[in-house]
Design an enzyme around this catalytic site. Structure first.
Site, PDB file in Angstrom:
ATOM      1  N   GLY A 133       0.784  -1.227   0.000  1.00 44.48           N
ATOM      2  CA  GLY A 133       0.000   0.000   0.000  1.00 44.48           C
ATOM      3  C   GLY A 133       0.817   1.277   0.000  1.00 44.48           C
ATOM      4  N   GLY A 135       4.794   3.231  -1.398  1.00 42.55           N
ATOM      5  CA  GLY A 135       6.073   3.162  -2.091  1.00 42.55           C
ATOM      6  C   GLY A 135       7.028   4.155  -1.464  1.00 42.55           C
ATOM      7  CG  HIS A 357      18.589  -0.696 -33.468  1.00 39.91           C
ATOM      8  ND1 HIS A 357      19.308   0.167 -32.677  1.00 39.91           N
ATOM      9  CD2 HIS A 357      19.351  -1.828 -33.566  1.00 39.91           C
ATOM     10  CE1 HIS A 357      20.433  -0.411 -32.287  1.00 39.91           C
ATOM     11  NE2 HIS A 357      20.491  -1.611 -32.816  1.00 39.91           N
ATOM     12  N   GLY A 358      15.172   1.382 -36.101  1.00 40.32           N
ATOM     13  CA  GLY A 358      13.971   1.245 -36.903  1.00 40.32           C
ATOM     14  C   GLY A 358      13.168   0.029 -36.485  1.00 40.32           C
ATOM     15  N   GLY A 359      12.584  -0.667 -37.452  1.00 42.50           N
ATOM     16  CA  GLY A 359      11.761  -1.833 -37.171  1.00 42.50           C
ATOM     17  C   GLY A 359      12.512  -2.939 -36.466  1.00 42.50           C
ATOM     18  CD  GLU A 382      17.524   2.148  -4.507  1.00 49.12           C
ATOM     19  OE1 GLU A 382      16.521   2.126  -3.783  1.00 49.12           O
ATOM     20  OE2 GLU A 382      18.494   1.400  -4.340  1.00 49.12           O
TER      21      GLU A 382
END
Length: 404
Positions: A133, A135, A357-359, A382
């Protein structure tokens, strides 16, 4: 080509350590990281290799069998390891934070008992603050310890333990209202928290009476390393396993550990960003469009220039934060800035490499696909960017307080 993110002023020993780690990363981690990550397989062989190198005791003092190195040396090693596979750096980081907390805050008996075996890698550490519940709102912790004779009885549920299954020592932050009235505990929750050192068997399920480690949490990235919950149900812990021997100091002990952990997360961001740049600049020289490598197109050159500049800037801030801590000065401002900038820049550099890198960047055959899923964890670990900004803003107001 000159390598990015060089660090000036290192000693011969530091350079030798980094060279050894870099060689290990290139030969033992990078070639297998993507395959292991896709299988979500714990990198036991890699961990054994790091143990042989002595990295689990890198910052543990020599009197306890460690190498006694600085936070800067450790952060630079983490940067190299994260460049190979970020999950491996996470395995070391949680161990390091617990060892650091023991070194700084433990009783002499606790140091003598744990640190030599931690330096050898025979005991692996994990630490726990978060709960299902909460963080970043540590004051809302509900897990509780109640004194019962010479023991404490712990109950509650913790969340997001890195190394939760493979560790054998967990530093757990819980509420202990001993010595405080309910009104005092409610008004100053940070002063009613205690860190307990919990020894357990590695593995999942019931790992000691009253303590259960459920199975691994399935994650988008950051695979290989085990991330778990921790459930305490009538867990009995001897009073001599209160970190430092005194209750009520747990919050400050944990924050000290998290402060150096933020330098570590910054170093991880630097390492992942470096690898993303390496992949992007290499692919840009291999991929041809319109009769020439895409690296010769101005649009791609601009992107590479921005990526390299971000790598350099993040590295410089990380090094500054580590050196500030090593000098004995308060470094929460520098650590917060470094963590914030490095994680944000890491995300951006990885995304730019992905675009280059494209596809093919969308294919699991290419390493950049793994980095694209790993980078978001650094935005959260953190402390989120918003938490870092709160820390930075408050510290700036302390330093630049208007006297009117």
């Amino acid at each position: 080509m000159a390598r990015l993110a060089q660090t000036a002023g290192l000693t011969d020993i530091q350079q030798e350590i980094l060279s050894t780690v870099r060689d290990f990363v290139d030969k033992e981690i990078i070639p297998v990281a993507t395959e292991l990550e896709h299988r979500d397989e714990y990198p036991q062989q890699i961990v054994d290799g790091l143990k042989e190198l002595g990295l689990f005791g890198l910052m543990i003092p020599e009197e306890y069998g460690g190498l006694g190195e600085s936070l800067l040396t450790y952060a630079l090693c983490v940067e190299e390891i994260a460049r190979g596979w970020m999950s491996v750096s996470g395995i070391i980081n949680t161990h390091f934070i617990v060892a650091y907390m023991l070194k700084q805050h433990g009783t002499q008996e606790q140091k003598d008992h744990f640190l030599p075996r931690m330096a050898a890698g025979d005991i692996r550490g994990a630490f726990s603050m978060s709960e299902p519940g909460l963080g970043s709102d540590v004051s809302a912790i509900t897990s509780k310890a109640v004194k019962d004779g010479d023991e404490y009885v712990l109950n509650g549920q913790k969340m997001w333990l890195t190394n939760g299954g493979t560790s054998s020592l967990v530093a757990v932050l819980v509420r202990s209202d001993e010595g405080h009235s309910p009104e005092e505990a409610a008004a100053k929750p940070h002063k009613s928290m205690t860190t307990f050192l919990i020894e357990k068997e590695p593995g999942f399920g019931v790992v000691r009476p009253g303590l259960t480690i459920p199975g691994k949490i399935d994650k988008m990235g950051y695979k290989g390393v085990d991330t778990t919950e921790l459930i305490m149900d009538g867990l009995r812990i001897p009073a001599d396993r209160v970190l430092g021997g005194v209750t009520g100091r747990g919050f400050y002990q944990m924050m000290d550990g998290v402060e150096v952990g933020r330098v570590n997360v910054a170093a991880r961001g630097c390492g992942v960003a470096q690898r993303a740049f390496e992949l992007g600049v290499r692919y840009a020289q291999q991929r041809h469009t319109f009769g020439k490598p895409i690296a010769q197109h101005q649009a791609i050159q601009f992107k590479l220039a921005e990526m390299a500049t971000k790598v350099e800037a993040a590295h410089a801030m990380m090094v500054n934060a580590a050196r500030k801590k090593d000098s004995g000065e308060r470094n929460d401002l520098e650590a917060g800035m470094a963590k914030y900038l490095a994680s944000e820049y890491c995300k951006e550099v990885v995304e730019d490499a992905f675009r280059i890198h494209g596809g093919y960047g969308f294919s699991k055959e290419y390493e950049i696909e793994r980095l694209y899923r790993e980078a978001p964890m650094l935005l959260i670990g953190e402390g989120t960017a918003e938490i870092q900004k709160m820390i930075i803003g408050r510290r700036l107001l302390e330093e630049y307080r208007f006297q009117g």
